[in-house]
Design a protein around this motif. Structure first.
Motif, PDB file in Angstrom:
ATOM      1  N   ASP A  15      -3.682   9.970   2.660  1.00 37.83           N
ATOM      2  CA  ASP A  15      -5.054  10.307   2.080  1.00 37.83           C
ATOM      3  C   ASP A  15      -5.308  11.562   1.525  1.00 37.83           C
ATOM      4  O   ASP A  15      -5.892  11.903   0.533  1.00 37.83           O
ATOM      5  CB  ASP A  15      -6.076   9.806   3.015  1.00 37.83           C
ATOM      6  CG  ASP A  15      -7.434   9.929   2.412  1.00 37.83           C
ATOM      7  OD1 ASP A  15      -7.597   8.887   1.442  1.00 37.83           O
ATOM      8  OD2 ASP A  15      -8.116  10.529   2.996  1.00 37.83           O
ATOM      9  N   LEU A  49      -0.945   0.411   1.347  1.00 32.97           N
ATOM     10  CA  LEU A  49      -0.247   1.568   0.870  1.00 32.97           C
ATOM     11  C   LEU A  49       0.594   0.740  -0.177  1.00 32.97           C
ATOM     12  O   LEU A  49       0.717  -0.471  -0.166  1.00 32.97           O
ATOM     13  CB  LEU A  49       0.305   2.658   1.385  1.00 32.97           C
ATOM     14  CG  LEU A  49       1.417   2.164   2.671  1.00 32.97           C
ATOM     15  CD1 LEU A  49       2.665   1.591   1.896  1.00 32.97           C
ATOM     16  CD2 LEU A  49       1.605   3.362   3.478  1.00 32.97           C
ATOM     17  N   LEU A  58      -0.673   6.212  -2.447  1.00 37.56           N
ATOM     18  CA  LEU A  58      -2.240   5.376  -2.295  1.00 37.56           C
ATOM     19  C   LEU A  58      -1.769   4.048  -3.213  1.00 37.56           C
ATOM     20  O   LEU A  58      -1.489   3.902  -4.253  1.00 37.56           O
ATOM     21  CB  LEU A  58      -3.130   6.257  -2.775  1.00 37.56           C
ATOM     22  CG  LEU A  58      -3.545   7.553  -1.941  1.00 37.56           C
ATOM     23  CD1 LEU A  58      -4.620   8.394  -2.582  1.00 37.56           C
ATOM     24  CD2 LEU A  58      -3.904   6.943  -0.679  1.00 37.56           C
ATOM     25  N   SER A  61      -2.304   3.595  -7.138  1.00 39.19           N
ATOM     26  CA  SER A  61      -2.283   4.926  -7.913  1.00 39.19           C
ATOM     27  C   SER A  61      -1.041   4.969  -8.777  1.00 39.19           C
ATOM     28  O   SER A  61      -0.253   3.984  -8.719  1.00 39.19           O
ATOM     29  CB  SER A  61      -2.219   6.139  -6.781  1.00 39.19           C
ATOM     30  OG  SER A  61      -1.109   5.919  -6.167  1.00 39.19           O
TER      31      SER A  61
END
Length: 251
Positions: A15, A49, A58, A61
């Motif tokens: 994170d 994840l 992430l 992402s």
């Protein structure tokens, strides 16, 4: 450290930085590589994840990749997945097809599964041409500048040659795939060859194992909707409803 604590710590580190590597987690958590990889597999299955080569990012992402690894290194990655995709792709070749076969490790795997002998191939990969010829297939090798990293032919001469052809089917590799940036590769000259060859192909297929989704390389050679994507499975939720993706994990 208890498993629950270790998992929570992994997510905390992720994170903060957006990505973590296996080696980084081993050092920070004082844990073995096998344990870290097991934890990442578990968190990936739990949708906490996104696993990528060498670590995790992430969920949903994007990873930017500006470097092309050597062919011998890429051949060793995701071998089973590449072969499933390649076998399905080879089954699409029909009698009389005039086929473009792009440089790449998954497109190379295709050659082992080609059973159709009444077809002609054009490629910009020296190794592909040798394997195709070894099977007794009719093959043309595009001329031009030799790129050692990917063992591909690129440059103006290659583009000039490709503009002469009209392919019934084209099979392409890609370093990265996203909806926004499309199909990408790290190097401009190779991207230009892919773009021209794809533009001259009636049916276009990009062969990519699931690790290529969410990756962006430096140069785009086609839009996301310009080709049908053949992949082993779709692991990222934002691609689950895309009509141009064919999952071949059961092949």
């Amino acid at each position: 450290m208890l498993t629950e604590e270790r998992l929570a710590r992994i997510l905390e580190l992720l994170d903060k930085s957006g990505s973590v590597t296996v080696s980084e987690l081993m050092e920070k958590l004082d844990t073995s590589e096998s344990t870290i990889r097991r934890d990442l597999n578990y968190l990936d299955r739990e949708d906490k994840l996104q696993k990528v080569r060498g670590g995790a990012i992430l969920k949903n992402s994007t990873v930017f990749n500006s470097k092309d690894d050597e062919v011998n290194l890429r051949k060793m990655r995701n071998v089973d997945e590449k072969n499933r995709v390649a076998k399905y792709a080879a089954s699409l070749i029909r009698p009389g097809d005039f086929v473009y076969l792009d440089a790449g490790t998954t497109t190379e795997c295709m050659i082992d599964y080609i059973t159709e002998r009444d077809s002609t191939f054009v490629t910009n990969a020296v190794g592909h041409a040798k394997k195709l010829a070894g099977l007794g297939l009719h093959v043309y090798l595009v001329g031009g500048e030799f790129k050692n990293t990917t063992e591909a032919i690129v440059g103006e001469d290659a583009l000039y040659s490709l503009r002469k052809y009209n392919f019934s089917k084209g099979f392409f590799g890609a370093n990265g795939i996203t909806k926004r940036e499309g199909f990408t590769t790290p190097e401009l000259k190779e991207a230009m060859v892919k773009e021209v060859a794809m533009d001259h192909s009636r049916e276009r297929y990009v062969l990519a194992d699931s690790s290529k989704f969410g990756i962006v390389s430096a140069v785009r050679f086609a839009e996301f909707t310009d080709a049908k994507i053949l992949t082993d499975c779709v692991t990222r939720s934002e691609y689950s409803d895309c009509k141009n993706i064919v999952e071949v994990n059961d092949q």
